[in-house]
Design a protein around this motif. Structure first.
Motif, PDB file in Angstrom:
ATOM      1  N   GLY A 180       0.780  -1.224   0.000  1.00  0.00           N
ATOM      2  CA  GLY A 180       0.000   0.000   0.000  1.00  0.00           C
ATOM      3  C   GLY A 180       0.811   1.272   0.000  1.00  0.00           C
ATOM      4  N   ALA A 181       2.109   1.191  -0.295  1.00  0.00           N
ATOM      5  CA  ALA A 181       2.955   2.381  -0.311  1.00  0.00           C
ATOM      6  C   ALA A 181       2.442   3.382  -1.350  1.00  0.00           C
ATOM      7  CB  ALA A 181       4.396   1.999  -0.632  1.00  0.00           C
ATOM      8  N   ALA A 182       2.394   4.642  -0.960  1.00  0.00           N
ATOM      9  CA  ALA A 182       1.915   5.697  -1.850  1.00  0.00           C
ATOM     10  C   ALA A 182       3.082   6.413  -2.500  1.00  0.00           C
ATOM     11  CB  ALA A 182       1.069   6.701  -1.068  1.00  0.00           C
ATOM     12  N   LEU A 183       2.866   6.865  -3.701  1.00  0.00           N
ATOM     13  CA  LEU A 183       3.859   7.681  -4.386  1.00  0.00           C
ATOM     14  C   LEU A 183       3.836   9.107  -3.845  1.00  0.00           C
ATOM     15  CD1 LEU A 183       3.336   6.634  -8.115  1.00  0.00           C
ATOM     16  CD2 LEU A 183       5.397   6.240  -6.748  1.00  0.00           C
ATOM     17  N   PRO A 184       4.953   9.813  -3.939  1.00  0.00           N
ATOM     18  CA  PRO A 184       4.916  11.243  -3.621  1.00  0.00           C
ATOM     19  C   PRO A 184       4.083  11.980  -4.663  1.00  0.00           C
ATOM     20  CG  PRO A 184       7.045  10.639  -4.540  1.00  0.00           C
ATOM     21  CD  PRO A 184       6.294   9.361  -4.332  1.00  0.00           C
ATOM     22  N   GLU A 185       3.651  13.165  -4.326  1.00  0.00           N
ATOM     23  CA  GLU A 185       2.806  13.947  -5.231  1.00  0.00           C
ATOM     24  C   GLU A 185       3.389  15.348  -5.430  1.00  0.00           C
ATOM     25  OE1 GLU A 185      -1.269  13.886  -4.059  1.00  0.00           O
ATOM     26  OE2 GLU A 185      -1.383  11.696  -4.023  1.00  0.00           O
ATOM     27  N   PRO A 186       4.518  15.431  -6.107  1.00  0.00           N
ATOM     28  CA  PRO A 186       5.114  16.748  -6.338  1.00  0.00           C
ATOM     29  C   PRO A 186       4.304  17.552  -7.361  1.00  0.00           C
ATOM     30  CG  PRO A 186       6.309  15.072  -7.558  1.00  0.00           C
ATOM     31  CD  PRO A 186       5.307  14.351  -6.715  1.00  0.00           C
ATOM     32  N   ARG A 187       4.445  18.856  -7.283  1.00  0.00           N
ATOM     33  CA  ARG A 187       3.862  19.711  -8.313  1.00  0.00           C
ATOM     34  C   ARG A 187       4.627  19.521  -9.612  1.00  0.00           C
ATOM     35  NH1 ARG A 187       0.408  23.556  -6.311  1.00  0.00           N
ATOM     36  NH2 ARG A 187       0.402  23.818  -4.039  1.00  0.00           N
ATOM     37  N   HIS A 209      12.148  13.454  -4.517  1.00  0.00           N
ATOM     38  CA  HIS A 209      11.426  12.989  -3.334  1.00  0.00           C
ATOM     39  C   HIS A 209      11.990  11.602  -3.055  1.00  0.00           C
ATOM     40  CE1 HIS A 209       8.016  16.021  -3.265  1.00  0.00           C
ATOM     41  NE2 HIS A 209       8.700  16.323  -4.349  1.00  0.00           N
ATOM     42  N   ALA A 210      12.678  11.453  -1.911  1.00  0.00           N
ATOM     43  CA  ALA A 210      13.504  10.265  -1.720  1.00  0.00           C
ATOM     44  C   ALA A 210      13.307   9.617  -0.366  1.00  0.00           C
ATOM     45  CB  ALA A 210      14.980  10.639  -1.892  1.00  0.00           C
ATOM     46  N   MET A 211      13.523   8.289  -0.374  1.00  0.00           N
ATOM     47  CA  MET A 211      13.544   7.513   0.856  1.00  0.00           C
ATOM     48  C   MET A 211      14.703   7.986   1.734  1.00  0.00           C
ATOM     49  SD  MET A 211      13.707   3.329   1.035  1.00  0.00           S
ATOM     50  CE  MET A 211      15.456   3.175   0.633  1.00  0.00           C
ATOM     51  N   ARG A 212      14.573   7.821   3.019  1.00  0.00           N
ATOM     52  CA  ARG A 212      15.623   8.212   3.958  1.00  0.00           C
ATOM     53  C   ARG A 212      15.980   6.998   4.819  1.00  0.00           C
ATOM     54  NH1 ARG A 212      14.046  13.291   7.387  1.00  0.00           N
ATOM     55  NH2 ARG A 212      14.381  14.294   5.354  1.00  0.00           N
ATOM     56  N   PRO A 213      17.306   6.789   5.074  1.00  0.00           N
ATOM     57  CA  PRO A 213      18.440   7.646   4.743  1.00  0.00           C
ATOM     58  C   PRO A 213      19.072   7.372   3.387  1.00  0.00           C
ATOM     59  CG  PRO A 213      19.168   5.867   6.168  1.00  0.00           C
ATOM     60  CD  PRO A 213      17.683   5.701   6.016  1.00  0.00           C
ATOM     61  N   LYS A 214      18.807   6.224   2.755  1.00  0.00           N
ATOM     62  CA  LYS A 214      19.512   5.855   1.512  1.00  0.00           C
ATOM     63  C   LYS A 214      18.693   6.336   0.327  1.00  0.00           C
ATOM     64  CE  LYS A 214      23.159   3.313   0.070  1.00  0.00           C
ATOM     65  NZ  LYS A 214      23.265   3.705  -1.330  1.00  0.00           N
ATOM     66  N   SER A 215      18.881   7.590  -0.038  1.00  0.00           N
ATOM     67  CA  SER A 215      17.996   8.239  -1.003  1.00  0.00           C
ATOM     68  C   SER A 215      18.101   7.670  -2.408  1.00  0.00           C
ATOM     69  CB  SER A 215      18.296   9.743  -1.046  1.00  0.00           C
ATOM     70  OG  SER A 215      19.669   9.970  -1.351  1.00  0.00           O
ATOM     71  N   ASP A 216      19.262   7.142  -2.802  1.00  0.00           N
ATOM     72  CA  ASP A 216      19.413   6.686  -4.184  1.00  0.00           C
ATOM     73  C   ASP A 216      18.676   5.379  -4.452  1.00  0.00           C
ATOM     74  OD1 ASP A 216      21.397   5.453  -2.485  1.00  0.00           O
ATOM     75  OD2 ASP A 216      22.301   4.621  -4.296  1.00  0.00           O
ATOM     76  N   MET A 217      18.306   4.641  -3.398  1.00  0.00           N
ATOM     77  CA  MET A 217      17.639   3.354  -3.600  1.00  0.00           C
ATOM     78  C   MET A 217      16.191   3.512  -4.054  1.00  0.00           C
ATOM     79  SD  MET A 217      18.980   0.863  -0.569  1.00  0.00           S
ATOM     80  CE  MET A 217      20.645   0.194  -0.597  1.00  0.00           C
ATOM     81  N   PRO A 273      16.934  16.426  -1.103  1.00  0.00           N
ATOM     82  CA  PRO A 273      15.631  15.915  -1.537  1.00  0.00           C
ATOM     83  C   PRO A 273      14.557  16.073  -0.475  1.00  0.00           C
ATOM     84  CG  PRO A 273      17.066  14.113  -0.910  1.00  0.00           C
ATOM     85  CD  PRO A 273      17.911  15.357  -0.853  1.00  0.00           C
ATOM     86  N   LYS A 274      13.330  16.119  -0.936  1.00  0.00           N
ATOM     87  CA  LYS A 274      12.189  16.076  -0.017  1.00  0.00           C
ATOM     88  C   LYS A 274      11.974  14.623   0.416  1.00  0.00           C
ATOM     89  CE  LYS A 274       9.780  20.060  -2.043  1.00  0.00           C
ATOM     90  NZ  LYS A 274      10.554  20.401  -3.235  1.00  0.00           N
ATOM     91  N   LEU A 275      11.343  14.437   1.553  1.00  0.00           N
ATOM     92  CA  LEU A 275      11.177  13.092   2.094  1.00  0.00           C
ATOM     93  C   LEU A 275      10.049  12.349   1.388  1.00  0.00           C
ATOM     94  CD1 LEU A 275      11.753  10.890   4.208  1.00  0.00           C
ATOM     95  CD2 LEU A 275      10.127  12.059   5.717  1.00  0.00           C
TER      96      LEU A 275
END
Length: 287
Positions: free
Chosen positions: A167-174, A181-189, A235-237
């Protein structure tokens, strides 16, 4: 738009010679089939990396569920160049074989067997990751152009050895959002960008990583300024909970905040506890 430019492109093109012998991944290059219920956003999901544990049902089923929930078009840039006995800290020698046979579970639009970069270009893992992710995003953009489809609103990177929360939701950037918009702490994954953010990712990556043999970023891609979490900027979270399953003993929680319970679910799905997983075999079958 489909590929990198300038020095970065030159670096990528001259290094295919001498690539390791390998069984090619299956290729998909299919016309888009419209959904019965069009999704309000067009999502390109790039699954990029080594197919270490994609053969495990718990891994591929997790990614397939995300594809359905996000109504995403999938593009795969991956490989199966496992090196037994390499001593890699990430346990390449423990990978589950045969992951490529299961890629159809994601109904991909395109599958690319990523080349092995020459040493001058593969100076750091960050360089390799940047080229492969950027090229996958570029292939997605070119795919939409080729089939005269509306451009993608969101480009998402996941790895083929991840299990993500149901049920993970995607981010909703403008639409004009230029940040990741990245996972924390390993943003590149796991991260997502708009088309504007994709262009900024290319600019920054080409500047910091595109000079063969002289990258400004060492080690890992999350160290580039576009993806580096820091008190101001970065990045945003994207509050995604996920674990990385590199092999039989590697359900790793440290790359995503709050993922400990998900790791336990992975162990339960294979019918084994972490301690009972044998070192020489892989729990590639569901219980």
């Amino acid at each position: 738009a489909a590929r990198l430019g300038g020095a970065a492109l030159a670096c990528l093109l001259w290094l295919r010679a001498g690539a390791a012998e390998q069984v090619p991944l299956p290729r998909f290059d299919t016309a888009w089939v419209p959904s019965a219920e069009p999704h309000p956003r067009r999502v390109a999901l790039c699954v990029v990396g080594e197919l270490r544990s994609f053969a495990m049902p718990v891994v591929r089923d997790s990614l397939a569920a995300a594809v359905r929930a996000w109504a995403a078009d999938v593009f795969v840039h991956a490989h199966e160049r496992f090196r037994p006995g390499s001593g890699s800290k990430h346990g390449h020698h423990a990978a589950c074989p045969g992951g490529a046979r299961h890629l159809s579970a994601l109904n991909p639009r395109l599958v690319v067997d990523t080349p092995e970069l020459a040493p001058a270009c593969a100076a750091t893992s960050a360089v390799v990751q940047f080229f492969n992710i950027a090229n996958c995003f570029g292939d997605a953009a070119a795919y939409a152009t080729r089939y005269r489809l509306p451009p993608y609103d969101l480009f998402v990177r996941l790895r083929p050895d991840m299990v993500i929360e149901p049920g993970a939701a995607l981010p909703e950037p403008r639409r004009r959002d230029a940040d990741a918009h990245a996972m924390r702490p390993k943003s590149d994954m796991a991260f997502a960008v708009t088309a504007v953010g994709f262009r900024r990712f290319l600019r920054i990556g080409s500047r910091e990583l595109g000079a063969c043999g002289r990258p400004r970023v060492t080690c890992c891609l999350e160290k580039m300024s576009f993806l580096a979490h820091r008190p101001k900027g970065g990045p945003k979270l994207w509050p995604l909970r996920a674990v990385v399953v590199r092999g039989p003993l590697r359900a790793e929680t440290r790359w995503s905040e709050g993922s400990e319970g998900l790791a336990e679910a992975v162990h339960n799905a294979t019918g084994r506890t972490r301690r009972s997983w044998p070192a020489a075999t892989c729990p590639c079958r569901a219980r």
